[in-house]
Motif scaffolding. Structure first.
Motif, PDB file in Angstrom:
ATOM      1  N   TRP A 575      36.165  29.921  38.193  1.00 31.61           N
ATOM      2  CA  TRP A 575      36.831  28.619  38.225  1.00 31.61           C
ATOM      3  C   TRP A 575      37.932  28.550  37.151  1.00 31.61           C
ATOM      4  CZ3 TRP A 575      35.207  27.115  42.598  1.00 31.61           C
ATOM      5  CH2 TRP A 575      33.859  27.094  42.964  1.00 31.61           C
ATOM      6  N   PHE A 576      39.134  28.237  37.580  1.00 27.34           N
ATOM      7  CA  PHE A 576      40.261  27.931  36.682  1.00 27.34           C
ATOM      8  C   PHE A 576      40.499  29.028  35.634  1.00 27.34           C
ATOM      9  CE2 PHE A 576      38.032  23.930  37.800  1.00 27.34           C
ATOM     10  CZ  PHE A 576      38.973  23.436  38.695  1.00 27.34           C
ATOM     11  N   THR A 577      40.285  30.279  35.998  1.00 24.85           N
ATOM     12  CA  THR A 577      40.470  31.380  35.045  1.00 24.85           C
ATOM     13  C   THR A 577      41.672  32.243  35.354  1.00 24.85           C
ATOM     14  OG1 THR A 577      38.997  32.789  36.338  1.00 24.85           O
ATOM     15  CG2 THR A 577      38.011  31.507  34.553  1.00 24.85           C
ATOM     16  N   GLY A 578      42.286  32.063  36.505  1.00 18.08           N
ATOM     17  CA  GLY A 578      43.396  32.932  36.895  1.00 18.08           C
ATOM     18  C   GLY A 578      44.671  32.624  36.124  1.00 18.08           C
ATOM     19  N   GLU A 579      45.503  33.634  35.992  1.00 11.31           N
ATOM     20  CA  GLU A 579      46.806  33.459  35.365  1.00 11.31           C
ATOM     21  C   GLU A 579      47.779  32.870  36.380  1.00 11.31           C
ATOM     22  OE1 GLU A 579      48.001  37.180  33.817  1.00 11.31           O
ATOM     23  OE2 GLU A 579      46.301  37.364  32.424  1.00 11.31           O
ATOM     24  N   ALA A 580      48.886  32.342  35.865  1.00  2.38           N
ATOM     25  CA  ALA A 580      49.908  31.776  36.745  1.00  2.38           C
ATOM     26  C   ALA A 580      50.401  32.835  37.711  1.00  2.38           C
ATOM     27  CB  ALA A 580      51.073  31.232  35.916  1.00  2.38           C
ATOM     28  N   ALA A 581      50.533  32.440  38.986  1.00  2.84           N
ATOM     29  CA  ALA A 581      50.951  33.394  40.016  1.00  2.84           C
ATOM     30  C   ALA A 581      51.929  32.712  40.953  1.00  2.84           C
ATOM     31  CB  ALA A 581      49.736  33.896  40.792  1.00  2.84           C
ATOM     32  N   PRO A 582      52.943  33.461  41.426  1.00  2.31           N
ATOM     33  CA  PRO A 582      53.933  32.873  42.326  1.00  2.31           C
ATOM     34  C   PRO A 582      53.323  32.523  43.671  1.00  2.31           C
ATOM     35  CG  PRO A 582      54.302  35.230  42.095  1.00  2.31           C
ATOM     36  CD  PRO A 582      53.252  34.872  41.093  1.00  2.31           C
ATOM     37  N   ALA A 583      53.948  31.569  44.353  1.00 11.36           N
ATOM     38  CA  ALA A 583      53.480  31.129  45.670  1.00 11.36           C
ATOM     39  C   ALA A 583      53.472  32.302  46.643  1.00 11.36           C
ATOM     40  CB  ALA A 583      54.370  30.015  46.191  1.00 11.36           C
ATOM     41  N   GLY A 584      52.453  32.336  47.492  1.00  7.56           N
ATOM     42  CA  GLY A 584      52.358  33.359  48.522  1.00  7.56           C
ATOM     43  C   GLY A 584      51.597  34.586  48.107  1.00  7.56           C
ATOM     44  N   THR A 585      51.331  34.768  46.818  1.00  9.20           N
ATOM     45  CA  THR A 585      50.580  35.939  46.374  1.00  9.20           C
ATOM     46  C   THR A 585      49.090  35.726  46.567  1.00  9.20           C
ATOM     47  OG1 THR A 585      50.413  35.119  44.106  1.00  9.20           O
ATOM     48  CG2 THR A 585      52.347  36.472  44.649  1.00  9.20           C
ATOM     49  N   GLN A 586      48.363  36.829  46.582  1.00 11.88           N
ATOM     50  CA  GLN A 586      46.922  36.748  46.767  1.00 11.88           C
ATOM     51  C   GLN A 586      46.273  35.980  45.619  1.00 11.88           C
ATOM     52  OE1 GLN A 586      45.586  37.568  49.513  1.00 11.88           O
ATOM     53  NE2 GLN A 586      43.400  37.375  49.063  1.00 11.88           N
ATOM     54  N   GLU A 587      46.767  36.197  44.377  1.00 14.14           N
ATOM     55  CA  GLU A 587      46.228  35.490  43.226  1.00 14.14           C
ATOM     56  C   GLU A 587      46.403  33.984  43.369  1.00 14.14           C
ATOM     57  OE1 GLU A 587      44.488  34.680  39.540  1.00 14.14           O
ATOM     58  OE2 GLU A 587      44.459  36.495  40.759  1.00 14.14           O
ATOM     59  N   ARG A 588      47.569  33.566  43.882  1.00 18.04           N
ATOM     60  CA  ARG A 588      47.837  32.136  44.065  1.00 18.04           C
ATOM     61  C   ARG A 588      46.922  31.550  45.142  1.00 18.04           C
ATOM     62  NH1 ARG A 588      52.335  29.100  42.752  1.00 18.04           N
ATOM     63  NH2 ARG A 588      51.992  26.911  43.295  1.00 18.04           N
ATOM     64  N   LYS A 589      46.732  32.278  46.210  1.00 19.65           N
ATOM     65  CA  LYS A 589      45.843  31.798  47.280  1.00 19.65           C
ATOM     66  C   LYS A 589      44.412  31.658  46.757  1.00 19.65           C
ATOM     67  CE  LYS A 589      48.391  33.856  51.168  1.00 19.65           C
ATOM     68  NZ  LYS A 589      48.330  34.862  52.253  1.00 19.65           N
ATOM     69  N   VAL A 683      41.989  37.015  53.260  1.00 21.07           N
ATOM     70  CA  VAL A 683      42.692  37.920  54.178  1.00 21.07           C
ATOM     71  C   VAL A 683      42.257  37.664  55.618  1.00 21.07           C
ATOM     72  CG1 VAL A 683      42.950  40.337  54.860  1.00 21.07           C
ATOM     73  CG2 VAL A 683      43.130  39.697  52.451  1.00 21.07           C
ATOM     74  N   TRP A 684      40.945  37.514  55.798  1.00 19.43           N
ATOM     75  CA  TRP A 684      40.446  37.245  57.158  1.00 19.43           C
ATOM     76  C   TRP A 684      41.037  35.947  57.700  1.00 19.43           C
ATOM     77  CZ3 TRP A 684      37.945  33.408  59.754  1.00 19.43           C
ATOM     78  CH2 TRP A 684      37.406  33.731  61.006  1.00 19.43           C
ATOM     79  N   ILE A 685      41.059  34.921  56.873  1.00 21.04           N
ATOM     80  CA  ILE A 685      41.606  33.629  57.306  1.00 21.04           C
ATOM     81  C   ILE A 685      43.082  33.763  57.644  1.00 21.04           C
ATOM     82  CG2 ILE A 685      42.216  31.316  56.477  1.00 21.04           C
ATOM     83  CD1 ILE A 685      39.534  31.328  54.946  1.00 21.04           C
ATOM     84  N   ALA A 686      43.855  34.492  56.807  1.00 19.63           N
ATOM     85  CA  ALA A 686      45.285  34.659  57.071  1.00 19.63           C
ATOM     86  C   ALA A 686      45.522  35.396  58.378  1.00 19.63           C
ATOM     87  CB  ALA A 686      45.943  35.402  55.911  1.00 19.63           C
ATOM     88  N   GLU A 687      44.699  36.384  58.670  1.00 17.24           N
ATOM     89  CA  GLU A 687      44.880  37.196  59.878  1.00 17.24           C
ATOM     90  C   GLU A 687      44.393  36.491  61.137  1.00 17.24           C
ATOM     91  OE1 GLU A 687      44.455  41.638  57.833  1.00 17.24           O
ATOM     92  OE2 GLU A 687      42.801  40.790  59.005  1.00 17.24           O
ATOM     93  N   ASN A 688      43.379  35.643  60.998  1.00 18.46           N
ATOM     94  CA  ASN A 688      42.755  35.062  62.186  1.00 18.46           C
ATOM     95  C   ASN A 688      43.022  33.575  62.381  1.00 18.46           C
ATOM     96  OD1 ASN A 688      40.709  37.261  63.326  1.00 18.46           O
ATOM     97  ND2 ASN A 688      40.680  37.386  61.090  1.00 18.46           N
ATOM     98  N   VAL A 689      43.431  32.890  61.307  1.00 19.02           N
ATOM     99  CA  VAL A 689      43.612  31.442  61.404  1.00 19.02           C
ATOM    100  C   VAL A 689      45.023  31.031  61.015  1.00 19.02           C
ATOM    101  CG1 VAL A 689      42.726  29.184  60.718  1.00 19.02           C
ATOM    102  CG2 VAL A 689      41.164  31.139  60.833  1.00 19.02           C
TER     103      VAL A 689
END
Length: 821
Positions: A575-589, A683-689
């Motif tokens: 929870w809330f531990t990730g570093e800043a990431a640009p939109a569209g990246t896996q880290e941002r998702k 990834v599954w959601i992006a590919e299937n939904v």
């Protein structure tokens, strides 16, 4: 060129006209099989006139001068609306599907012939009470009366499917109804498959790890099992699956889909109105039409109303003016697998405790459409029918020189379950109902009861008497020639769990463990629920008194206790531990998904994205945890096991070892696996939904798949016969919508409450009920799916015994009179 164009135009016009003509003719003949509900008919077998009043939801209210005529009319109404479904259930029980569908159903027929359910049903007719025999005979006559009308009136063969699969329909007989009840026992059974799966898993896992994923007691994780490899030596560690594929026509389903249900009751002291309450929603595989058919019968002992099953002349769940009853799967262990050693000098003999004995044998011929008939040699040992290695993955756990026999309480030719079911509908008190159910054999159920002053729950069905010295205690296959392993009859009915008027004033069952007793009075080592029961207890305890509305609210509750308890565990270090990431990246998702889940209350609402994120995360998490240990056997665990996940992330008895990937050099932590599983889910959601996380909608993936068992996969026709609906709920919510668990649609709702009922004995006629589809099995009928949208929205229809209310706005009244001989 102009000449060619004219001829092409003529040809196209001809084809269009021909197509329209074919469609028109097909529609005409299909419509011919729709029954006319405003009608008068003379019928053989009636003693006096009888009336079928169909209320505005097409629920038949049957009024007759005697009980036999009422059962006659129920058979007539069942056949009017569900003839195809009834004949399919009968064919399945008989092992005769291949006569219609060819070789694709041969495997199913072979299994049913080996169980020999229909022969056992024929033998059971004679042990029914005289009253039940009369009811079965009258019901059969009613079914046959409608079939006679079909033949006499050219009524489209009775159902549109009959045109596509044209075969003569045999007259209905009393044994047919008993066979369907036995078929329901097969659909609700799971211990055979679980025994085999436990044995296969024990060959691949250490005992302490088996305790994580298949414990004896899911609250403690005990797995004090004998070593199956030592018990049955020389077996390979893994054998590929060799069972019959699951499918819509196969009555055997994966253990996770074998049966489930909810039922609860409140005493007068815990009711706001000073009278008892009862709610029930039995869960079965979703189909179109549903297995349930609503009906009211005016018997000599009074009116009864509720859910019936076409082909069976009993109200299986419902109420009278004085008593309500509901069913939930008890998970009683009523099946065992025995390994029978073959005589190496005579394969027609097997070893017993006293020496070699001959198998009982019989030949059975299966006729197959467009193919030659197949002759089966059926075998029985003293423990039960012999199943080949290719069924139920038995070959994976059967050593060379042995075959597998199945002991099962439903395999009785003295099965009096039908008599018990009919006697129950005439009981007036809790005590009378419990006494009536004593002769019930299978399928075992928890019977929840409420009369005007009392509530109770009783496990009904035969409980095998096992020897305390049994090698496996029914948890693993065992040798049939060891006397201590064999059943010793049936335990006394008094041994079945019973709860009457508890001090708390509340009773309920969500397929959870009901008793904590040592073997052999343990009832089961496998229970169907560890999660819903917690939410149910919270809802029951949060009110001092309950009402019909609070029971409905609980029945429709979609808050996942599992999500609320597991997400803080698996996401503790994310929870809330990730570093800043640009939109569209896996880290941002990942950050977006975690932000949504952190603020989510666990409600599995069809319109929200969080349920899909949660379900996909857990699905991929369990897959990552078990795949390296179990390899291809991991596919046998398609549904998330919350107790297993919790044990792993709390490191109970060293269970965190599942997080380390055995084949990799680094030592992975549970946080690593949780992060990777979340990425898998995204990834599954992006590919299937789709990529827009906030725009996801759980209901789009969690559609109720109420498909026609035969025509559901036929292009074009499936548009007309399948009923698909966006639904809330999930695997572990009280409004349960069990997901398929398998690709390509792992979150489709395939197993849910086909019937819901809530009964209020302060004002019994204010009780309500509903089914998942509608009353008719005819796709062109307006009653094919007339209740489907009500069911999806959590609405109900009145469940009244008031005849005037039934007649008001009735869609039709059928008057049947005795025909002259």
């Amino acid at each position: 060129m102009a000449l060619i164009f004219r001829w092409l135009l003529r040809l196209a016009s001809f084809l269009i006209v021909a197509l329209v003509a074919v469609i028109g003719v097909s529609y005409y003949f299909a419509m011919r099989s729709l029954p006319e509900y405003n009608a008068q008919a003379a019928a053989l077998g009636l003693k006096a006139p009888v009336e079928i009043v169909r209320d505005n939801a097409n629920v038949p209210h049957i009024f007759g001068a005697n009980d036999e005529d009422v059962y006659f009319a129920l058979g007539y109404a069942h056949a009017q609306d569900r003839l195809w479904q009834m004949t399919m259930l009968r064919r399945t029980a008989q092992g005769r599907l291949s006569e219609l569908f060819g070789e694709r159903t041969l495997g199913i027929d072979k299994v049913l012939r080996r169980f020999d359910l229909y022969t056992l049903a024929v033998g059971s007719v004679e042990v029914q009470t005289d009253e039940t025999k009369a009811a079965l005979t009258a019901y059969s006559a009613g079914v046959n009366a409608w079939m006679a009308e079909i033949n006499a009136g050219a009524r489209g063969r009775g159902a549109p499917e009959m045109w596509l699969f044209n075969q003569a329909i045999a007259p209905w007989q009393p044994a047919d109804s008993i066979a369907i009840l036995k078929l329901m026992a097969l659909q609700l059974s799971s211990h055979l498959e679980l025994e085999v799966l436990r044995a296969r898993s024990s060959l691949m896992l250490a005992p302490e790890r088996l305790a994580d994923i298949m414990p004896d007691d899911q609250s403690t994780g005990i797995a004090a099992l004998p070593d199956y490899a030592a018990l049955v030596p020389d077996l390979p560690r893994y054998t590929p699956n060799m069972r019959l594929a699951y499918g819509p026509l196969n009555p055997s389903q994966p253990p996770d889909l074998a049966g489930a249900s909810n039922a609860w009751a409140a005493s007068a002291e815990r009711s706001a109105t000073g009278a008892t309450l009862l709610a029930n929603d039995p869960h079965l595989g979703l189909t179109a039409p549903t297995i349930w058919y609503l009906a009211r019968l005016e018997l000599q002992t009074g009116g009864v109303i509720g859910g019936t099953i076409p082909g069976i002349p009993a109200v299986m769940t419902g109420r009278s003016a004085d008593l309500g009853w509901g069913l939930t799967s008890s998970y009683l262990d009523d099946q065992d697998v025995y390994l029978e050693e073959l005589n190496p000098e005579n394969p027609n003999e097997y070893r017993t405790a006293t020496g070699w004995a001959k198998f009982r044998t019989r030949e059975s011929i299966i006729n197959i459409k467009d193919a030659s008939a197949v002759t089966l040699k059926l075998l029985w040992s003293q423990n039960g029918p012999i199943m080949p290695a290719t069924q139920y993955d038995l070959g994976a756990i059967t050593p060379a020189g042995h075959v597998a026999a199945i002991s099962w309480t439903a395999l009785s030719d003295k099965d009096t379950s039908m008599s018990a079911a009919l006697a129950l509908t005439k009981a007036q008190t809790v005590q009378e109902a419990i006494a009536a159910a004593e002769t019930y054999i299978a399928p075992s159920q928890n019977l929840t009861l409420a009369d005007r002053n009392q509530i109770a729950m009783k496990t009904i069905g035969a409980m095998p008497a096992r020897n305390p010295q049994s090698q496996s205690k029914g948890r693993l296959p065992s040798y049939g020639y060891i006397e201590a392993n064999r059943w010793e009859g049936r335990l006394p009915y008094a041994s079945n769990p019973e709860f009457v008027n508890p001090k708390s004033g509340i009773l309920g069952n969500t397929n959870n463990k009901t008793v904590d007793r040592p073997f052999p009075n343990h009832v089961s080592y496998e229970w169907g629920d560890t999660q819903r029961i917690n939410r149910w207890k919270h809802l029951m305890e949060s009110r001092a008194v309950h009402t019909r509305e609070s029971f409905i609210e609980a029945q429709l509750d979609t808050v996942s206790y599992t999500a609320r308890s597991l997400l803080p565990l698996i996401g503790a270090d994310l929870w809330f531990t990730g570093e800043a990431a640009p939109a569209g990246t896996q880290e941002r998702k990942r950050q977006q998904a975690l932000t949504l889940l952190a603020a989510w209350n666990g409600e599995m609402n069809e319109h929200l994205p969080e349920p899909l994120l949660y379900a996909a995360w857990l699905h991929h998490l369990q897959d990552r945890l078990i795949k390296d240990e179990l390899g291809p056997l991991s596919s046998e665990f398609p549904h998330v096991n919350p107790v297993f996940i919790e044990r792993v992330f709390r490191n109970v008895d060293g269970a965190a070892i599942w997080c380390d990937v055995l084949q990799s050099a680094p030592v992975e932590t549970c946080t690593d696996i949780a992060r990777l599983a979340l990425d898998d889910a995204l990834v599954w959601i992006a590919e299937n939904v789709g990529n827009g996380i906030a725009a996801l909608r759980w209901g789009d993936q969690h559609q109720a798949t109420q498909d026609h068992p035969v025509l559901g996969e036929v292009p074009v026709l499936n548009w007309f016969v399948n009923i698909r609906q966006s639904t809330s709920g999930g695997d572990n919510t009280l409004q349960r919508g069990r997901t398929s668990g398998v690709d390509p649609n792992p979150f489709q709702n395939v197993h849910a409450a086909g019937y819901r009922g809530v009964y209020d004995f302060a004002d019994p006629d204010s009780s309500v009920f509903v089914t998942a589809t509608g009353q008719s099995g005819h796709p062109l009928s307006r009653y094919y799916d007339n209740m489907g949208e009500l069911w999806r929205r959590g609405e109900y229809i009145p469940m009244s015994l008031d005849p005037n209310l039934a007649r008001a706005a009735a869609v039709g009244i059928t008057e049947l009179v005795p025909a002259a001989n």
